[in-house]
Design a protein around this motif. Structure first.
Motif, PDB file in Angstrom:
ATOM      1  N   ALA A 117       0.849  -1.214   0.098  1.00  0.00           N
ATOM      2  CA  ALA A 117      -0.002   0.109  -0.002  1.00  0.00           C
ATOM      3  C   ALA A 117       0.836   1.266  -0.014  1.00  0.00           C
ATOM      4  O   ALA A 117       2.063   1.343   0.748  1.00  0.00           O
ATOM      5  CB  ALA A 117      -1.011   0.031   1.112  1.00  0.00           C
ATOM      6  N   ARG A 118       0.386   2.328  -0.585  1.00  0.00           N
ATOM      7  CA  ARG A 118       0.974   3.729  -0.522  1.00  0.00           C
ATOM      8  C   ARG A 118       0.564   4.384   0.612  1.00  0.00           C
ATOM      9  O   ARG A 118       1.439   5.323   0.896  1.00  0.00           O
ATOM     10  CB  ARG A 118       0.722   4.410  -1.930  1.00  0.00           C
ATOM     11  N   ASP A 119      -0.581   4.141   1.218  1.00  0.00           N
ATOM     12  CA  ASP A 119      -0.835   4.733   2.451  1.00  0.00           C
ATOM     13  C   ASP A 119       0.444   4.928   3.600  1.00  0.00           C
ATOM     14  O   ASP A 119       0.940   3.753   3.737  1.00  0.00           O
ATOM     15  CB  ASP A 119      -2.052   3.888   3.093  1.00  0.00           C
ATOM     16  N   PRO A 120       0.604   5.699   4.280  1.00  0.00           N
ATOM     17  CA  PRO A 120       1.518   5.984   5.161  1.00  0.00           C
ATOM     18  C   PRO A 120       1.204   5.061   6.293  1.00  0.00           C
ATOM     19  O   PRO A 120       0.036   4.866   6.763  1.00  0.00           O
ATOM     20  CB  PRO A 120       1.850   7.257   5.457  1.00  0.00           C
ATOM     21  N   PRO A 121       1.862   4.675   7.250  1.00  0.00           N
ATOM     22  CA  PRO A 121       1.477   3.834   8.437  1.00  0.00           C
ATOM     23  C   PRO A 121       1.063   4.941   9.333  1.00  0.00           C
ATOM     24  O   PRO A 121       1.358   5.993   9.446  1.00  0.00           O
ATOM     25  CB  PRO A 121       2.945   3.036   8.809  1.00  0.00           C
ATOM     26  N   ARG A 122      -0.031   4.403  10.344  1.00  0.00           N
ATOM     27  CA  ARG A 122      -0.316   5.433  11.352  1.00  0.00           C
ATOM     28  C   ARG A 122       0.554   5.742  12.438  1.00  0.00           C
ATOM     29  O   ARG A 122       1.045   4.647  12.931  1.00  0.00           O
ATOM     30  CB  ARG A 122      -1.643   4.744  11.810  1.00  0.00           C
ATOM     31  N   GLU A 123       0.667   6.905  12.702  1.00  0.00           N
ATOM     32  CA  GLU A 123       1.423   7.140  14.139  1.00  0.00           C
ATOM     33  C   GLU A 123       0.489   7.233  15.234  1.00  0.00           C
ATOM     34  O   GLU A 123       1.172   7.152  16.247  1.00  0.00           O
ATOM     35  CB  GLU A 123       2.070   8.751  13.789  1.00  0.00           C
ATOM     36  N   ALA A 124      -0.560   7.287  15.115  1.00  0.00           N
ATOM     37  CA  ALA A 124      -1.695   7.171  16.289  1.00  0.00           C
ATOM     38  C   ALA A 124      -2.906   6.554  15.868  1.00  0.00           C
ATOM     39  O   ALA A 124      -3.285   6.619  14.464  1.00  0.00           O
ATOM     40  CB  ALA A 124      -1.915   8.320  16.824  1.00  0.00           C
ATOM     41  N   VAL A 125      -3.592   5.761  16.619  1.00  0.00           N
ATOM     42  CA  VAL A 125      -5.006   5.393  16.356  1.00  0.00           C
ATOM     43  C   VAL A 125      -6.305   5.932  17.368  1.00  0.00           C
ATOM     44  O   VAL A 125      -5.604   6.688  18.368  1.00  0.00           O
ATOM     45  CB  VAL A 125      -5.080   3.845  16.473  1.00  0.00           C
ATOM     46  N   PHE A 126      -7.290   5.855  16.921  1.00  0.00           N
ATOM     47  CA  PHE A 126      -8.270   6.755  17.785  1.00  0.00           C
ATOM     48  C   PHE A 126      -9.383   5.821  18.091  1.00  0.00           C
ATOM     49  O   PHE A 126      -9.672   4.970  17.238  1.00  0.00           O
ATOM     50  CB  PHE A 126      -8.941   7.942  17.065  1.00  0.00           C
ATOM     51  N   ALA A 127     -10.136   6.541  19.227  1.00  0.00           N
ATOM     52  CA  ALA A 127     -11.414   5.281  19.459  1.00  0.00           C
ATOM     53  C   ALA A 127     -12.306   6.571  19.909  1.00  0.00           C
ATOM     54  O   ALA A 127     -12.089   7.351  20.673  1.00  0.00           O
ATOM     55  CB  ALA A 127     -11.126   4.394  20.498  1.00  0.00           C
ATOM     56  N   GLU A 128     -13.466   6.110  19.889  1.00  0.00           N
ATOM     57  CA  GLU A 128     -14.632   7.311  20.573  1.00  0.00           C
ATOM     58  C   GLU A 128     -15.868   6.393  21.200  1.00  0.00           C
ATOM     59  O   GLU A 128     -16.182   5.268  20.738  1.00  0.00           O
ATOM     60  CB  GLU A 128     -15.068   7.940  19.310  1.00  0.00           C
ATOM     61  N   TYR A 129     -16.249   7.027  22.173  1.00  0.00           N
ATOM     62  CA  TYR A 129     -17.540   6.488  22.854  1.00  0.00           C
ATOM     63  C   TYR A 129     -18.521   7.544  23.008  1.00  0.00           C
ATOM     64  O   TYR A 129     -18.458   8.555  23.517  1.00  0.00           O
ATOM     65  CB  TYR A 129     -17.223   5.962  24.490  1.00  0.00           C
ATOM     66  N   VAL A 130     -19.496   7.941  21.896  1.00  0.00           N
ATOM     67  CA  VAL A 130     -20.070   8.988  21.633  1.00  0.00           C
ATOM     68  C   VAL A 130     -21.197   9.291  22.642  1.00  0.00           C
ATOM     69  O   VAL A 130     -21.468  10.252  23.020  1.00  0.00           O
ATOM     70  CB  VAL A 130     -20.899   8.820  19.968  1.00  0.00           C
ATOM     71  N   ALA A 131     -21.931   8.159  23.104  1.00  0.00           N
ATOM     72  CA  ALA A 131     -23.164   8.465  23.982  1.00  0.00           C
ATOM     73  C   ALA A 131     -23.109   7.201  24.778  1.00  0.00           C
ATOM     74  O   ALA A 131     -22.871   6.097  24.348  1.00  0.00           O
ATOM     75  CB  ALA A 131     -24.586   8.485  23.267  1.00  0.00           C
ATOM     76  N   PRO A 132     -23.473   7.143  26.115  1.00  0.00           N
ATOM     77  CA  PRO A 132     -23.601   6.034  26.982  1.00  0.00           C
ATOM     78  C   PRO A 132     -24.799   5.088  26.374  1.00  0.00           C
ATOM     79  O   PRO A 132     -25.658   5.581  25.908  1.00  0.00           O
ATOM     80  CB  PRO A 132     -24.093   6.537  28.300  1.00  0.00           C
ATOM     81  N   GLN A 133     -24.376   3.764  26.558  1.00  0.00           N
ATOM     82  CA  GLN A 133     -25.552   2.768  26.053  1.00  0.00           C
ATOM     83  C   GLN A 133     -25.518   1.439  27.058  1.00  0.00           C
ATOM     84  O   GLN A 133     -24.417   0.894  26.942  1.00  0.00           O
ATOM     85  CB  GLN A 133     -24.826   2.489  24.647  1.00  0.00           C
ATOM     86  N   PRO A 134     -26.496   1.335  27.808  1.00  0.00           N
ATOM     87  CA  PRO A 134     -27.690   2.111  27.792  1.00  0.00           C
ATOM     88  C   PRO A 134     -27.319   3.384  28.421  1.00  0.00           C
ATOM     89  O   PRO A 134     -26.480   3.651  29.143  1.00  0.00           O
ATOM     90  CB  PRO A 134     -28.572   1.429  28.619  1.00  0.00           C
ATOM     91  N   SER A 135     -28.325   4.593  28.321  1.00  0.00           N
ATOM     92  CA  SER A 135     -28.300   5.710  28.878  1.00  0.00           C
ATOM     93  C   SER A 135     -28.510   5.669  30.355  1.00  0.00           C
ATOM     94  O   SER A 135     -29.157   4.788  30.798  1.00  0.00           O
ATOM     95  CB  SER A 135     -29.243   6.843  28.216  1.00  0.00           C
TER      96      SER A 135
END
Length: 511
Positions: A391-409
């Motif tokens: 692949a021509r894509d450069p390797p990631r220097e960092a990765v990300f994660a999200e928790y947008v809203a509590p489930q269940p609320s």
């Protein structure tokens, strides 16, 4: 050349088909992809049995990714990221908006428009047409059903005794086609293998489909196996291989498994009980690993194995007592977002081990490049980077994660339990995490933040945020450069669910 193995990636024949297998709730910490299937004995006794020998063999013959990270700690947003190549705040599918936006381009749509047959078998209620995940599939099946139906007869299965089962049958039998409903009840109550949550039926259906399909069109096959998810109820023979010394199958399976009730201090789980639950969880991994082996055998019998890119991953992890949690909600510890990932076929055969940082949302770019499909609409949309060795894509220097809203609320927890502990009320926040090769920083929209040295402190026990303000500032800047401000919450448009869906999701600990 692949830097990890020194091999010429051009020497492999291109693959035609893609199979994506998701082991729902499989965490990397319970799947040791570096281990061999013939571990030697130690002085202290026999080695601990591997729960995933099939996956370990695939890792040895293919490419294992040691640092694969999910974009979210639970099924719905994580699968949406795998299908769209977007982060949860970008695709907008999360606890406050539980439907995949039909205007988004999906991986199955890209394969379908490229001439692939697209088949999906899901054993998780979230990943169905009810929540928009049928986009691009020629057929997306509910794996837990004997005959496909919108009506879910799970209430019958969940009945504690014959009286409850008969009452549920009476209430649900005529919800749709009674003949189909009766067949599904009969399968679940009489013929379904003990301890199986749809994997056996799904694998058998896929094997039959491979054997009977006509024509030479390439195919994209997606399958979600849900067995490692709560409740852990593996077949007795599997459970007894992994339970701690002195624990019986009856004792282990009698432990209450209700993550949200545990969070809200409705009951307690002792450390010995957590040990037994971890044994049941590993047994579930072992059972589903066998189904992965059956899928491989089916592809070999159909003459498709050598022409197939075979991908196995977890969609998120699980807490089984770690950090004081049970289940997979309310935080972004690596226990929940570090997942196993193995690719086999084409340039990923004999690929060795990769220790670069990758994300599950990198799968769309990787899978399409491996079968030489370009989809400009999906490519323009995604945040995906190809993991292909060339692949021509450069390797990631960092990765990300999200928790947008509590489930269940928190509101739902209050409705069920009344007053909830302050510890739980604190979870009513939005979280984001950035992870580099050395550090992990988590920030909440309420000002919460943690910093961990993931090399020296892989279990994330020591918070360094107060001691390293400059590093905190740097990593916070990475988050702010990648996403919009944390204060702008996602859409609050959860869809109305069918009663059967609500019951099944409640059983999985989501409602």
């Amino acid at each position: 050349m692949d830097s990890s193995s020194g091999r010429d990636v051009e020497s492999h024949e291109p693959v035609r088909n893609v199979v994506l297998v998701v082991l729902d709730t499989a965490r990397a910490s319970s799947v040791d992809l570096s281990a061999t299937t013939d571990r030697p004995r130690t002085r202290s006794g026999p080695p601990e049995e591997l729960p995933t020998p099939t996956l370990n063999r695939l890792a040895a013959d293919g490419t294992a990714f040691e640092h694969a990270v999910a974009t979210a700690p639970w099924t719905l947003p994580s699968h949406a990221s795998m299908f769209t190549g977007l982060y949860p705040s970008e695709h907008g599918t999360h606890g406050d908006h539980t439907y995949l936006d039909p205007t988004l381009r999906t991986l199955p749509e890209a394969f379908s428009d490229a001439g692939f047959r697209t088949i999906g078998v899901s054993n998780n209620t979230w990943i169905t047409e009810e929540f928009g995940f049928d986009q691009g599939f020629d057929d997306l099946r509910k794996g837990w059903q004997y005959l496909q139906s919108e009506a879910d007869m799970g209430a019958v299965v969940r009945g504690e005794d014959i009286r409850e089962k008969l009452e549920a049958t009476r209430n649900r039998l005529f919800d749709g086609n009674p003949v189909v409903n009766a067949a599904n009840i009969l399968y679940s109550e009489v013929f379904k293998p003990s301890g199986d949550d749809g994997a056996d039926r799904s694998t058998s259906w896929i094997a039959n489909w491979l054997e009977s399909r006509r024509g030479d069109r390439p195919f994209f096959l997606f399958c979600n196996f849900i067995e490692p998810h709560v409740e852990y109820d593996p077949p007795r023979a599997y459970a007894e291989r992994f339970l701690p010394d002195g624990a019986s199958y009856e004792e282990a399976t009698a432990i209450r498994q209700d993550p949200r009730a545990f969070d809200c201090e409705d009951y307690e789980i002792t450390e010995r009980e957590f040990d037994m639950l971890r044994g049941l969880y590993r047994a579930e991994l072992a059972y589903v690993d066998r189904q992965v082996g059956r899928l491989r055998n089916a592809l070999e019998d159909a003459g498709e194995w050598d022409d197939t890119l075979f991908v196995v991953c977890g969609d998120h992890g699980e807490h089984i007592g770690e950090h004081g949690f049970f289940g997979h909600q309310y935080n972004l510890y690596d226990t929940l977002i570090h997942v196993p990932l193995v690719l086999h076929g084409g340039p990923f055969t004999d690929g060795g081990r990769r220790d670069d940082l990758v994300q599950l949302l990198d799968l769309p770019a990787t899978l399409l490049e491996t079968v030489d499909v370009d989809d400009p609409q999906l490519r323009e949309q995604w945040s995906s980077r190809s993991m292909h060795p060339a692949a021509r894509d450069p390797p990631r220097e960092a990765v990300f994660a999200e928790y947008v809203a509590p489930q269940p609320s928190i509101d739902r927890l209050e409705a069920r339990f009344g007053e909830v502990p302050d510890r739980v009320r604190e979870f009513d926040r939005r979280l984001r995490a950035v992870r580099t090769a050395e550090y992990k920083y988590v920030r909440g929209d309420d000002g919460f933040e943690r910093l961990h040295d993931v090399v020296d402190d892989p279990f994330e026990r020591t918070d360094l945020a107060a001691n390293e303000p400059e590093r905190v500032r740097s990593l916070r800047g990475r988050l702010e450069n990648r996403f919009e401000p944390l204060e702008s919450a996602g859409s609050n448009e959860a869809i109305d669910m069918r009663d059967g869906t609500k019951e099944r999701l409640a059983d999985l600990g989501y409602l």
